[in-house]
Design a protein around this motif. Sequence first.
Motif, PDB file in Angstrom:
ATOM      1  N   GLY A   3       0.799  -1.214   0.000  1.00 57.45           N
ATOM      2  CA  GLY A   3       0.000   0.000   0.000  1.00 57.45           C
ATOM      3  C   GLY A   3       0.830   1.262   0.000  1.00 57.45           C
ATOM      4  N   ARG A   4       1.894   1.248  -0.792  1.00 59.44           N
ATOM      5  CA  ARG A   4       2.818   2.378  -0.930  1.00 59.44           C
ATOM      6  C   ARG A   4       3.537   2.711   0.366  1.00 59.44           C
ATOM      7  NH1 ARG A   4       2.945   4.682  -5.643  1.00 59.44           N
ATOM      8  NH2 ARG A   4       4.147   6.444  -4.808  1.00 59.44           N
ATOM      9  N   GLU A   5       3.615   1.718   1.270  1.00 54.23           N
ATOM     10  CA  GLU A   5       4.466   1.921   2.446  1.00 54.23           C
ATOM     11  C   GLU A   5       5.912   2.106   2.020  1.00 54.23           C
ATOM     12  OE1 GLU A   5       6.185  -0.633   6.253  1.00 54.23           O
ATOM     13  OE2 GLU A   5       4.390  -1.317   5.221  1.00 54.23           O
ATOM     14  N   ARG A   6       6.279   1.455   0.951  1.00 48.66           N
ATOM     15  CA  ARG A   6       7.641   1.548   0.441  1.00 48.66           C
ATOM     16  C   ARG A   6       7.594   1.490  -1.074  1.00 48.66           C
ATOM     17  NH1 ARG A   6       9.914   3.928   2.625  1.00 48.66           N
ATOM     18  NH2 ARG A   6       9.786   2.837   4.623  1.00 48.66           N
ATOM     19  N   VAL A   7       8.412   2.313  -1.755  1.00 52.33           N
ATOM     20  CA  VAL A   7       8.551   2.288  -3.211  1.00 52.33           C
ATOM     21  C   VAL A   7      10.000   1.938  -3.506  1.00 52.33           C
ATOM     22  CG1 VAL A   7       8.386   3.575  -5.358  1.00 52.33           C
ATOM     23  CG2 VAL A   7       6.724   3.983  -3.532  1.00 52.33           C
ATOM     24  N   ALA A   8      10.240   0.762  -4.063  1.00 52.58           N
ATOM     25  CA  ALA A   8      11.596   0.295  -4.338  1.00 52.58           C
ATOM     26  C   ALA A   8      12.094   0.891  -5.648  1.00 52.58           C
ATOM     27  CB  ALA A   8      11.618  -1.229  -4.405  1.00 52.58           C
ATOM     28  N   ASP A   9      13.355   1.348  -5.665  1.00 47.67           N
ATOM     29  CA  ASP A   9      13.949   1.825  -6.914  1.00 47.67           C
ATOM     30  C   ASP A   9      13.922   0.708  -7.956  1.00 47.67           C
ATOM     31  OD1 ASP A   9      14.397   4.315  -5.942  1.00 47.67           O
ATOM     32  OD2 ASP A   9      16.488   4.000  -5.441  1.00 47.67           O
ATOM     33  N   VAL A  10      14.427  -0.469  -7.568  1.00 47.88           N
ATOM     34  CA  VAL A  10      14.387  -1.646  -8.440  1.00 47.88           C
ATOM     35  C   VAL A  10      13.985  -2.842  -7.578  1.00 47.88           C
ATOM     36  CG1 VAL A  10      15.675  -3.185  -9.969  1.00 47.88           C
ATOM     37  CG2 VAL A  10      16.195  -0.726  -9.948  1.00 47.88           C
ATOM     38  N   LEU A  11      12.954  -3.560  -7.982  1.00 44.57           N
ATOM     39  CA  LEU A  11      12.523  -4.750  -7.266  1.00 44.57           C
ATOM     40  C   LEU A  11      12.754  -5.957  -8.170  1.00 44.57           C
ATOM     41  CD1 LEU A  11      11.182  -5.909  -4.707  1.00 44.57           C
ATOM     42  CD2 LEU A  11       9.005  -5.807  -5.923  1.00 44.57           C
ATOM     43  N   VAL A  12      13.529  -6.926  -7.664  1.00 40.90           N
ATOM     44  CA  VAL A  12      13.870  -8.132  -8.412  1.00 40.90           C
ATOM     45  C   VAL A  12      13.184  -9.318  -7.752  1.00 40.90           C
ATOM     46  CG1 VAL A  12      15.737  -9.580  -9.277  1.00 40.90           C
ATOM     47  CG2 VAL A  12      16.091  -7.119  -9.019  1.00 40.90           C
TER      48      VAL A  12
ATOM     49  N   HIS B 207      14.031  -1.847   8.144  1.00 43.72           N
ATOM     50  CA  HIS B 207      13.110  -2.711   8.895  1.00 43.72           C
ATOM     51  C   HIS B 207      11.804  -2.914   8.136  1.00 43.72           C
ATOM     52  CE1 HIS B 207      15.934  -2.750  12.055  1.00 43.72           C
ATOM     53  NE2 HIS B 207      15.691  -1.535  12.525  1.00 43.72           N
ATOM     54  N   SER B 208      11.372  -1.925   7.368  1.00 42.56           N
ATOM     55  CA  SER B 208      10.159  -2.087   6.572  1.00 42.56           C
ATOM     56  C   SER B 208      10.331  -3.208   5.558  1.00 42.56           C
ATOM     57  CB  SER B 208       9.826  -0.768   5.860  1.00 42.56           C
ATOM     58  OG  SER B 208       8.731  -0.943   4.985  1.00 42.56           O
ATOM     59  N   TYR B 209      11.468  -3.225   4.862  1.00 44.07           N
ATOM     60  CA  TYR B 209      11.727  -4.318   3.919  1.00 44.07           C
ATOM     61  C   TYR B 209      11.791  -5.666   4.653  1.00 44.07           C
ATOM     62  CZ  TYR B 209      12.704  -1.235  -0.069  1.00 44.07           C
ATOM     63  OH  TYR B 209      12.595  -0.349  -1.092  1.00 44.07           O
ATOM     64  N   ALA B 210      12.422  -5.677   5.830  1.00 41.68           N
ATOM     65  CA  ALA B 210      12.536  -6.932   6.577  1.00 41.68           C
ATOM     66  C   ALA B 210      11.160  -7.464   6.946  1.00 41.68           C
ATOM     67  CB  ALA B 210      13.389  -6.715   7.831  1.00 41.68           C
TER      68      ALA B 210
ATOM     69  N   MET C 252       8.520  -7.207   5.298  1.00 39.24           N
ATOM     70  CA  MET C 252       7.887  -7.765   4.093  1.00 39.24           C
ATOM     71  C   MET C 252       8.655  -8.967   3.544  1.00 39.24           C
ATOM     72  SD  MET C 252       6.602  -4.331   2.067  1.00 39.24           S
ATOM     73  CE  MET C 252       8.107  -3.403   2.253  1.00 39.24           C
ATOM     74  N   GLY C 253       9.728  -9.390   4.232  1.00 43.81           N
ATOM     75  CA  GLY C 253      10.502 -10.533   3.769  1.00 43.81           C
ATOM     76  C   GLY C 253      11.340 -10.227   2.539  1.00 43.81           C
ATOM     77  N   ILE C 254      11.754  -8.968   2.379  1.00 46.03           N
ATOM     78  CA  ILE C 254      12.536  -8.548   1.217  1.00 46.03           C
ATOM     79  C   ILE C 254      13.942  -8.185   1.673  1.00 46.03           C
ATOM     80  CG2 ILE C 254      12.737  -6.836  -0.638  1.00 46.03           C
ATOM     81  CD1 ILE C 254       9.705  -6.545  -0.567  1.00 46.03           C
ATOM     82  N   VAL C 255      14.963  -8.705   0.975  1.00 47.10           N
ATOM     83  CA  VAL C 255      16.359  -8.341   1.244  1.00 47.10           C
ATOM     84  C   VAL C 255      16.638  -7.012   0.541  1.00 47.10           C
ATOM     85  CG1 VAL C 255      18.768  -8.994   0.901  1.00 47.10           C
ATOM     86  CG2 VAL C 255      17.070 -10.737   1.499  1.00 47.10           C
ATOM     87  N   ASP C 256      17.176  -6.040   1.289  1.00 49.03           N
ATOM     88  CA  ASP C 256      17.468  -4.734   0.696  1.00 49.03           C
ATOM     89  C   ASP C 256      18.967  -4.593   0.428  1.00 49.03           C
ATOM     90  OD1 ASP C 256      17.613  -4.855   3.481  1.00 49.03           O
ATOM     91  OD2 ASP C 256      17.717  -2.681   3.662  1.00 49.03           O
ATOM     92  N   VAL C 257      19.317  -4.158  -0.777  1.00 48.75           N
ATOM     93  CA  VAL C 257      20.700  -3.909  -1.202  1.00 48.75           C
ATOM     94  C   VAL C 257      20.823  -2.417  -1.474  1.00 48.75           C
ATOM     95  CG1 VAL C 257      22.439  -4.348  -2.970  1.00 48.75           C
ATOM     96  CG2 VAL C 257      20.967  -6.214  -2.165  1.00 48.75           C
ATOM     97  N   TRP C 258      21.848  -1.777  -0.895  1.00 46.87           N
ATOM     98  CA  TRP C 258      22.041  -0.346  -1.014  1.00 46.87           C
ATOM     99  C   TRP C 258      23.273  -0.060  -1.856  1.00 46.87           C
ATOM    100  CZ3 TRP C 258      18.607   3.209   1.030  1.00 46.87           C
ATOM    101  CH2 TRP C 258      17.591   2.658   1.814  1.00 46.87           C
ATOM    102  N   LEU C 259      23.064   0.675  -2.964  1.00 47.66           N
ATOM    103  CA  LEU C 259      24.156   1.136  -3.824  1.00 47.66           C
ATOM    104  C   LEU C 259      24.246   2.650  -3.658  1.00 47.66           C
ATOM    105  CD1 LEU C 259      23.451  -0.912  -7.095  1.00 47.66           C
ATOM    106  CD2 LEU C 259      24.982  -1.482  -5.211  1.00 47.66           C
ATOM    107  N   PHE C 260      25.302   3.099  -2.966  1.00 47.62           N
ATOM    108  CA  PHE C 260      25.449   4.517  -2.695  1.00 47.62           C
ATOM    109  C   PHE C 260      26.100   5.217  -3.883  1.00 47.62           C
ATOM    110  CE2 PHE C 260      25.245   2.563   1.517  1.00 47.62           C
ATOM    111  CZ  PHE C 260      24.251   3.354   2.098  1.00 47.62           C
ATOM    112  N   GLY C 261      25.778   6.510  -4.026  1.00 43.05           N
ATOM    113  CA  GLY C 261      26.249   7.280  -5.167  1.00 43.05           C
ATOM    114  C   GLY C 261      27.748   7.537  -5.144  1.00 43.05           C
TER     115      GLY C 261
END
Length: 578
Positions: free
Chosen positions: A122-131, A158-161, A163-172
């Motif tokens: 419900g738009r709690e989170r918007v992923a840049d790229v979801l695989v 924690h929001s991704y956790a 939902m059972g989603i692993v989050d990967v962070w690519l910093f600029g």
Amino acid sequence: MIGHSEEVASFTNGETRLVYARYRNALPSAPLYYLEDDTVTNEVRAFARQQLICVVPGCPSEGLTAAHRHNKRDGFVHRGTNVTAGHAAESVNHLQGKAAVMAWLARVHPELDARTEVSLAGRERVADVLVTFRDGQRVAIEVQYAAMKVGEWEERHHSYARMGIVDVWLFGHTGHQMNVRDGAVYPNDVQRKVMETGAPLLWVNPDLDMIATATELEAAIRPPMLGVGYAVRFTDSHGQRPFTVPAWRGPADLAIDSFNAARLTPQGVSSPLLQALAQARIDLDALNAARERVVAEVQARQEADRLKDAQRRAADALRANYENAVQNGERQKTTDAAIASQQGLRDSLTAQQEAIDARDARERVALEASAATRLSFAHDQIAAAFGEVPEFLRVHLEPHSLAMCTYWQWETYRRVIHQAVGASFTVYDAYGHAKTVIGSGKPTGNAVRTWLQALTRMGMLATSDNTRFAVVRPVPATVEVPTGRSAAPEVQRCTECRQPLDPPFTREGSGRHSGCGPSLFARDELVPLPRASAPTSARLGKVKTCKACANPLTGTETDGFHDGCQPWRAKAARWGQQ
């Protein structure tokens, strides 16, 4: 590869270059066009003018052409006079970072379902790229150029956790997320939080289609200096060569690698470089553990030698003292009469202690008998209120029996918890009532807290800090639950003072308190303490006696009286009111 100063400078270059473009009339989700370096020709320029537009949605000057640069990377430029189009560098880098991720996934993982700007829960989170993997596992890739606070990152992580989603962070590779000084990278607070999770710290450069990770040099432990004769020698062949491992403190070096070398797994990004760094950390930890065992062995040998030396010095000192005593004629002489006198005194004290122990045993038996009576009375109350013992009064907490647990839980429930919905109390209020249980069934504070937590799980109570509890759903009873102190069975009263009798303070068969007549224990039950000479009494300690009955005290009293002697009336009255 580990980046040298020129490579680090190239990777962290802050110049914004347009290397991605959208196809004219294509859908927003369509793949973008990537301009390879040193490939601009007249044909490429013509293609760009006819088929490509700016990667930024809604660009006021979306027309592009390609430019070849001799000392810089090739790139797109806007046509016309408004060549900058007013684009913020951070926005362009973020868009091109997502495009680089999508292009990389299309090249190395065509079997995966990768989408950009995906709304979750419900738009709690918007992923840049979801695989999404074939087995349903999901990984969210976030390209982060903008500044971010630690609390914001933790909330998203924690929001991704949840939902059972692993989050990967690519910093600029430039701006807020790249802090380079004197050729070293200094991770910010958010990046240190990422390292604390055990994930690799990664940066992305979409212009060069490269990724980088933070590394540092760490050497194994060195042999400590333990003293002469206790040199620590390591038998491994590694020496003091440092290991290149994933950074976990900072400052750090940059290890730069091609995006094509990386792979995506359900656990995150992996590559030969990242695997080599992780293995180096495992090898370093194993080497340190082996070296620490060697150091511990040498330290144990050193401590054993120290103890042996101390024992030898003590034996030498005893031997020297004995020889001096013999030479000076000062050997201590003990006569048989002195030995017999001391032995007789010890026998008297032993008999005295045995009499005190017997008194304590009888008092404990009487106390437990009173507790059993009250326990039976409590079970009668429970049966009258509920018909049978309900579940919330059958929480068994070791080491006490289930019956004793039911006893103090019932006393606490009827005095504290059986209230209107919304009433509140603290765990200390509950413990203050639970500890009034007599006998060996007194609960600890932790036992009372554990029981209240069990009632919370049953839905009867609510709490936010496990200290203050609120009544949510009191259990209905078939009859009114008595509150406060219940009416105890009628008790006998002392024939002298008319106060209630109770076994610990009653002389058997006399009908009166011990303090109202003879002492709690007959004087012939105790072995008289022999009067000793002043030196012997000073050496063994004076025996204290009760101020009321003159019998010896056990050492646990604080007011100079036995529990059954004065001041006994207050205690007898308190027992009679329970």
